[in-house]
Write a protein that holds these residues in place. Structure first.
Motif, PDB file in Angstrom:
ATOM      1  N   ALA A   1     -17.324   6.974  -0.639  1.00 48.37           N
ATOM      2  CA  ALA A   1     -16.510   5.757  -0.665  1.00 48.37           C
ATOM      3  C   ALA A   1     -17.052   4.707   0.293  1.00 48.37           C
ATOM      4  O   ALA A   1     -17.124   3.514  -0.040  1.00 48.37           O
ATOM      5  CB  ALA A   1     -15.064   6.099  -0.320  1.00 48.37           C
TER       6      ALA A   1
ATOM      7  N   THR B   1     -11.193   0.911   7.859  1.00 52.02           N
ATOM      8  CA  THR B   1     -10.914   1.783   6.718  1.00 52.02           C
ATOM      9  C   THR B   1      -9.555   1.467   6.115  1.00 52.02           C
ATOM     10  O   THR B   1      -9.405   1.406   4.885  1.00 52.02           O
ATOM     11  CB  THR B   1     -10.985   3.262   7.153  1.00 52.02           C
TER      12      THR B   1
ATOM     13  N   LEU C   1       0.851  -1.184   0.000  1.00 51.61           N
ATOM     14  CA  LEU C   1       0.000   0.000   0.000  1.00 51.61           C
ATOM     15  C   LEU C   1       0.890   1.237   0.000  1.00 51.61           C
ATOM     16  O   LEU C   1       1.677   1.438   0.928  1.00 51.61           O
ATOM     17  CB  LEU C   1      -0.921   0.007   1.220  1.00 51.61           C
TER      18      LEU C   1
ATOM     19  N   GLN D   1      -1.434   6.731   0.024  1.00 51.85           N
ATOM     20  CA  GLN D   1      -2.774   6.185   0.201  1.00 51.85           C
ATOM     21  C   GLN D   1      -3.027   5.805   1.664  1.00 51.85           C
ATOM     22  O   GLN D   1      -4.136   6.013   2.178  1.00 51.85           O
ATOM     23  CB  GLN D   1      -2.977   4.984  -0.718  1.00 51.85           C
TER      24      GLN D   1
ATOM     25  N   ASN E   1     -10.000  -1.611   4.076  1.00 50.19           N
ATOM     26  CA  ASN E   1     -10.716  -1.375   2.824  1.00 50.19           C
ATOM     27  C   ASN E   1      -9.825  -0.710   1.777  1.00 50.19           C
ATOM     28  O   ASN E   1      -9.899  -1.033   0.589  1.00 50.19           O
ATOM     29  CB  ASN E   1     -11.954  -0.510   3.081  1.00 50.19           C
ATOM     30  N   ILE E   2      -8.999   0.234   2.225  1.00 47.00           N
ATOM     31  CA  ILE E   2      -8.094   0.898   1.280  1.00 47.00           C
ATOM     32  C   ILE E   2      -7.029  -0.076   0.786  1.00 47.00           C
ATOM     33  O   ILE E   2      -6.735  -0.153  -0.412  1.00 47.00           O
ATOM     34  CB  ILE E   2      -7.455   2.136   1.932  1.00 47.00           C
ATOM     35  N   SER E   3      -6.466  -0.858   1.698  1.00 44.83           N
ATOM     36  CA  SER E   3      -5.380  -1.767   1.322  1.00 44.83           C
ATOM     37  C   SER E   3      -5.861  -2.879   0.403  1.00 44.83           C
ATOM     38  O   SER E   3      -5.099  -3.375  -0.444  1.00 44.83           O
ATOM     39  CB  SER E   3      -4.727  -2.361   2.569  1.00 44.83           C
TER      40      SER E   3
ATOM     41  N   THR F   1      -6.121   7.121   5.460  1.00 45.76           N
ATOM     42  CA  THR F   1      -6.950   6.291   6.347  1.00 45.76           C
ATOM     43  C   THR F   1      -7.793   7.144   7.285  1.00 45.76           C
ATOM     44  O   THR F   1      -9.009   6.920   7.437  1.00 45.76           O
ATOM     45  CB  THR F   1      -6.058   5.343   7.177  1.00 45.76           C
TER      46      THR F   1
ATOM     47  N   ILE G   1     -11.924   0.397  -1.306  1.00 51.05           N
ATOM     48  CA  ILE G   1     -11.972   1.839  -1.526  1.00 51.05           C
ATOM     49  C   ILE G   1     -10.734   2.215  -2.334  1.00 51.05           C
ATOM     50  O   ILE G   1      -9.609   1.984  -1.881  1.00 51.05           O
ATOM     51  CB  ILE G   1     -12.003   2.622  -0.203  1.00 51.05           C
ATOM     52  N   ASP G   2     -10.951   2.756  -3.518  1.00 49.85           N
ATOM     53  CA  ASP G   2      -9.845   3.131  -4.395  1.00 49.85           C
ATOM     54  C   ASP G   2      -9.594   4.623  -4.258  1.00 49.85           C
ATOM     55  O   ASP G   2     -10.368   5.438  -4.749  1.00 49.85           O
ATOM     56  CB  ASP G   2     -10.184   2.776  -5.841  1.00 49.85           C
ATOM     57  N   VAL G   3      -8.509   4.983  -3.588  1.00 51.64           N
ATOM     58  CA  VAL G   3      -8.205   6.399  -3.360  1.00 51.64           C
ATOM     59  C   VAL G   3      -7.178   6.932  -4.355  1.00 51.64           C
ATOM     60  O   VAL G   3      -6.657   8.036  -4.190  1.00 51.64           O
ATOM     61  CB  VAL G   3      -7.710   6.624  -1.912  1.00 51.64           C
TER      62      VAL G   3
ATOM     63  N   PHE H   1     -10.784   9.087   5.628  1.00 55.30           N
ATOM     64  CA  PHE H   1     -11.803   8.173   5.112  1.00 55.30           C
ATOM     65  C   PHE H   1     -12.510   7.417   6.239  1.00 55.30           C
ATOM     66  O   PHE H   1     -13.641   6.953   6.063  1.00 55.30           O
ATOM     67  CB  PHE H   1     -11.191   7.227   4.079  1.00 55.30           C
TER      68      PHE H   1
END
Length: 359
Positions: free
Chosen positions: A182, A313, A139, A143, A316-318, A147, A322-324, A150
């Motif tokens: 998101a 969160t 990650l 990004q 989800n990002i990793s 965290t 959720i695509d940031v 978001f």
């Protein structure tokens, strides 16, 4: 070490004292730290913010809003050293994120709003070993630093009483509104309407999965309720139920935080709507309760997040839920922070700026 200090309502790049980790703490090198809307407001109105927080029962461990403060609570960092009797579960060199609070012998220091410990606009910070989370391999740092903001959206959606057929309207697509969009899409909700005057913010909302993106200067988003199967009038809703029909609950997320917005939403919302107020209005506002009562509108005020929501969160990002990608529109070193604060005043200029103290 170098840091950007809020001093006399100005941002000054200066030298501050070095840090030594105490028991249960880790010394970290700040890799990246986002500039939050609350930072922009606090630069000129910190005293008022703290007064409001104290009146709301918030604890700040004796924070003096007139004294030197190093902002920064949306960060990704690298562990450098551990305090005495630490477990050292995460070794030096590990990238981490954390809720922006550090446990000390004198109480809890809220990073970014502390006179005793610096936030992420400093080269180094002290974090609590028990609160840090390892950034999953692969990650990117920029990004991971998203965290915290978001997680705010994650919490707002958790407080919403969505049903399987709910239609959601997000009013305001700044960082908070984008985080809400998101979180809604990560949990499978839709349709999601996103409304903002800024073309750049509308584009960001679309990238995050908003199903309908609207410019309220051209069309009111409230004109879409009926087309999406949600009757606005209470009488029409009752008729549908009497005939054995149903419709999704309308949920509106207020992510602007300006006077008059909540009242406008009360008037425009369908009967029975829930309005989740995530935008932080720092001024005295006015609503007409009679309208909300007659329409049975529910107001839900939300703030922050739980540690579990923060961790969720990051996950989800990793994992790409959720695509940031692309939300960070600029990166600056410590010398560029003051100019970045000015740039963020124009929604067409920037969406999110990260501070990289090592740059």
């Amino acid at each position: 070490m170098r840091a950007v200090v809020r001093r006399n309502k100005q941002l000054v790049c200066d030298e501050i004292g070095e840090l030594e980790p105490a028991e249960g703490q880790v010394l970290v090198r700040t890799l990246a730290c986002g500039i939050c809307g609350s930072d922009l407001h606090a630069l000129h109105h910190m005293e008022h913010m703290i007064d409001l927080a104290r009146r709301a029962g918030g604890a700040d461990n004796g924070f003096d809003p007139t004294a030197d403060t190093v902002f920064g609570h949306e960060f990704c960092a690298e562990i450098l050293d551990h305090g005495p009797r630490s477990s050292k579960a995460l070794k030096a060199g590990t990238r981490v994120v954390s809720v922006p609070a550090t446990l000390t012998a004198g109480g809890v220091e809220l990073l970014g709003f502390s006179n005793r410990l610096p936030g992420g606009f400093a080269e180094r910070m002290l974090l609590s070993e028990a609160l840090v989370l390892e950034v999953p391999n692969g990650l990117p740092t920029d990004q991971a630093a998203l965290t915290e903001p978001f997680a705010v959206g994650f919490h707002a959606v958790a407080k919403a009483r969505m049903d399987a057929d709910s239609v959601a309207l997000v009013v305001g697509c700044g960082p908070v509104g984008l985080a809400v969009i998101a979180a809604l899409k990560a949990q499978g909700h839709g349709p999601v309407i996103a409304a903002d005057f800024s073309p750049r913010r509308r584009a960001a909302a679309e990238r995050l999965g908003a199903d309908i993106v609207m410019d309220p200067a051209r069309e009111s988003p409230h004109d879409r309720w009926e087309r999406l199967g949600v009757p606005k009038a209470r009488a029409a809703q009752q008729m549908i139920r009497m005939m054995g029909g149903s419709f999704g609950r309308p949920v509106i997320f207020e992510c602007v935080g300006a006077p008059g917005v909540v009242q406008g939403l009360i008037e425009a919302a369908p009967a029975g709507a829930q309005i989740v107020v995530a935008g932080v209005c720092m001024e005295t506002d006015r609503i007409e309760p009679s309208i909300a009562v007659t329409k049975e509108v529910e107001l839900t005020f939300v703030f922050g997040y739980t540690p579990e929501e923060f961790a969720g969160t990051l996950r989800n990002i990793s994992e790409g839920v959720i695509d940031v990608t692309g939300l960070v529109t600029a990166k600056v070193g410590l010398d560029g922070v003051a100019e970045a604060f000015v740039a963020l005043g124009d929604p067409e200029a920037q969406v999110k700026i990260l501070v990289e103290p090592g740059r």
